[in-house]
Design an enzyme around this catalytic site. Structure first.
Site, PDB file in Angstrom:
ATOM      1  N   THR A  57     -13.367  18.298  21.075  1.00  0.00           N
ATOM      2  CA  THR A  57     -14.263  17.789  22.130  1.00  0.00           C
ATOM      3  C   THR A  57     -13.576  17.880  23.492  1.00  0.00           C
ATOM      4  OG1 THR A  57     -15.261  16.274  20.541  1.00  0.00           O
ATOM      5  CG2 THR A  57     -15.543  15.739  22.877  1.00  0.00           C
ATOM      6  N   GLN A 158     -15.210  25.452  14.291  1.00  0.00           N
ATOM      7  CA  GLN A 158     -15.529  25.648  12.872  1.00  0.00           C
ATOM      8  C   GLN A 158     -14.918  26.936  12.309  1.00  0.00           C
ATOM      9  OE1 GLN A 158     -17.282  23.849  10.570  1.00  0.00           O
ATOM     10  NE2 GLN A 158     -17.575  22.148  11.980  1.00  0.00           N
ATOM     11  N   HIS A 180      -7.969  19.279  12.752  1.00  0.00           N
ATOM     12  CA  HIS A 180      -8.445  18.657  11.495  1.00  0.00           C
ATOM     13  C   HIS A 180      -9.432  19.534  10.743  1.00  0.00           C
ATOM     14  CE1 HIS A 180     -12.485  16.975  12.696  1.00  0.00           C
ATOM     15  NE2 HIS A 180     -11.971  17.025  13.915  1.00  0.00           N
ATOM     16  N   CYS A 302     -20.899  13.982  13.327  1.00  0.00           N
ATOM     17  CA  CYS A 302     -20.718  13.182  14.534  1.00  0.00           C
ATOM     18  C   CYS A 302     -21.980  12.422  14.907  1.00  0.00           C
ATOM     19  CB  CYS A 302     -20.299  14.071  15.696  1.00  0.00           C
ATOM     20  SG  CYS A 302     -18.931  15.116  15.263  1.00  0.00           S
TER      21      CYS A 302
HETATM   22  N1  PLP Z   1     -17.274  21.853  18.093  1.00  0.00           N
HETATM   23  C1  PLP Z   1     -17.698  22.025  16.832  1.00  0.00           C
HETATM   24  C2  PLP Z   1     -18.441  23.277  16.468  1.00  0.00           C
HETATM   25  C3  PLP Z   1     -17.440  21.053  15.852  1.00  0.00           C
HETATM   26  O1  PLP Z   1     -17.865  21.217  14.608  1.00  0.00           O
HETATM   27  C4  PLP Z   1     -16.720  19.871  16.242  1.00  0.00           C
HETATM   28  C5  PLP Z   1     -16.461  18.799  15.269  1.00  0.00           C
HETATM   29  O2  PLP Z   1     -17.058  18.698  14.233  1.00  0.00           O
HETATM   30  C6  PLP Z   1     -16.292  19.761  17.576  1.00  0.00           C
HETATM   31  C7  PLP Z   1     -16.587  20.764  18.476  1.00  0.00           C
HETATM   32  C8  PLP Z   1     -15.528  18.563  18.039  1.00  0.00           C
HETATM   33  O3  PLP Z   1     -14.220  18.587  17.528  1.00  0.00           O
HETATM   34  P1  PLP Z   1     -13.385  17.225  17.413  1.00  0.00           P
HETATM   35  O4  PLP Z   1     -13.934  16.502  16.232  1.00  0.00           O
HETATM   36  O5  PLP Z   1     -11.967  17.649  17.226  1.00  0.00           O
HETATM   37  O6  PLP Z   1     -13.590  16.485  18.689  1.00  0.00           O
END
Ligand code: PLP
Length: 360
Positions: A57, A158, A180, A302
């Protein structure tokens, strides 16, 4: 978290400040540098282009807002299937006056019509490499080629560790990844950023990470991320084959249940199956699955806890009721054939029970 990542994490848990001039600081710096070099080699870029941050993010935000500011807050090009890390950032820029060109999306979950939209000028264009819900792989290479002089940000959260990613061959300006997602620790993000044009600073502070992401380094997190990525890339081909076979059996088992719609297209990530079970509320189904030990989600993890239809599916033109009955199954390195066989055996009766409960 992969065992190799945990080992690296624990080994460097006591690392001191990599910015310190004293001996232990220099030792921490060399662990950080080695991790950065390893990641650069695995992702096809120079070490200086690797910027450590705290999440996918954050990487998306730093890139999009930074490139937008760098380019005089001009037009932004994006699509409705992006993860909220991109989507909400672009919407926020829209409230700050950005003109946003939203790209159309086909029923297969793949963006369309971008060549025409990329023909004009823009401050930044963004496209995810693979969708987090449907697993649909996007035409990122063609997108970058068509963008010409427009800076491009690719959300590869992803994709990294699951399908090949080479930053220089792709030709993007920036790219986001998250540890992660490939067996590294939570709370470590990677932003790959070319030297020029580089995103303007959104955060201000001590100047670490080329001033793009200031703040004291997480040395243990960087070492664990490098270890996880090394193993994920080494296993990529065999994992792709193993998971694709498991995914195919899950997919055909779902297709064999009456009134189902599969949203995952052929060209997709090896472990994703996103499907609607018409007449069943997805939330009921995931609770029933959970009670049997199967951990699935509705839409993006999320958005969990918020009972609403997936924006990704709605952008693809999926009717609202169908989107409300969609469940995402994601297979990963810990998923075995036994797990998938057990899911296939349990699914028909769980779907029937969820359908009895009806739609809310
Ligand atoms: N972008 C995509 C395509 C994701 O799948 C995710 C998380 O699932 C993110 C961004 C955000 O990543 P993070 O969980 O490390 O903030």
């Amino acid at each position: 978290m992969r065992a190799v990542a945990k080992e690296a994490w624990i080994e460097h848990a006591d690392a001191l400040n990599a910015g310190g001039q004293y001996a232990s600081g220099r030792r921490a710096r060399s662990v950080l540098d080695e991790s950065r070099e390893a990641i650069a080699e695995l992702l096809g870029c120079e070490a200086i282009e690797v910027i450590f941050c705290a999440s996918g993010t954050e990487a998306d935000n730093l890139a999009l807002q930074g490139l937008w500011q760098h380019n005089a807050r001009g037009r932004v090009i994006a699509s409705g299937i992006e993860h909220p890390a991109v989507l909400e950032t672009v919407r926020n820029m829209e409230t700050q006056g950005a003109e946003v060109s939203w790209l159309p999306v086909g029923a297969d979950g793949v963006v369309e019509g971008y060549r025409e939209t990329l023909a004009g000028e823009a401050a930044v264009a963004t496209l995810m490499m693979a969708n987090n819900e449907t697993g649909a792989i996007q035409p990122v290479q063609d997108f970058c080629d068509a963008a010409g002089q427009i800076p491009v940000h690719i959300d590869a959260v992803q994709a990294v560790g699951h399908i090949p990613v080479h930053f220089h061959e792709l030709g993007a300006t920036t790219l986001a990844a998250s540890a992660h997602k490939f067996g590294g620790p939570k709370g470590v993000g990677l932003l790959l950023a070319r030297r020029s044009p580089a995103p303007s600073a959104i955060l201000h502070g001590g100047g670490q990470e080329r001033g793009i992401r200031p703040g004291t380094h997480d040395v243990a997190g960087a070492a664990a991320t490098a270890a996880a990525l090394r193993e994920a890339v080494a296993e990529m081909e065999s994992e792709q084959q193993r998971l694709s076979a498991l995914k195919e059996s899950l997919r055909s088992a779902i297709a064999g249940i009456e009134d189902t719609v599969i949203h995952t297209p052929e060209h997709s990530l090896p472990g994703h199956v996103h499907a609607s079970f018409l007449g069943a509320e997805a939330d009921s189904l995931i609770m029933l699955l959970d009670s049997q030990g199967f951990e699935a989600s509705t839409g993006s993890a999320c958005s969990n806890g918020v009972n609403r239809a997936s924006e990704v599916l709605l952008s693809m033109g999926v009717p609202y009721a169908t989107a409300r009955s969609a469940v995402r199954f994601t297979l990963g390195s810990a998923s075995s054939k036994e797990d998938v066989d057990a899911l296939i055996a349990a699914l028909p009766s769980l779907v029937a029970r969820a359908r009895l409960a009806g739609m809310a």
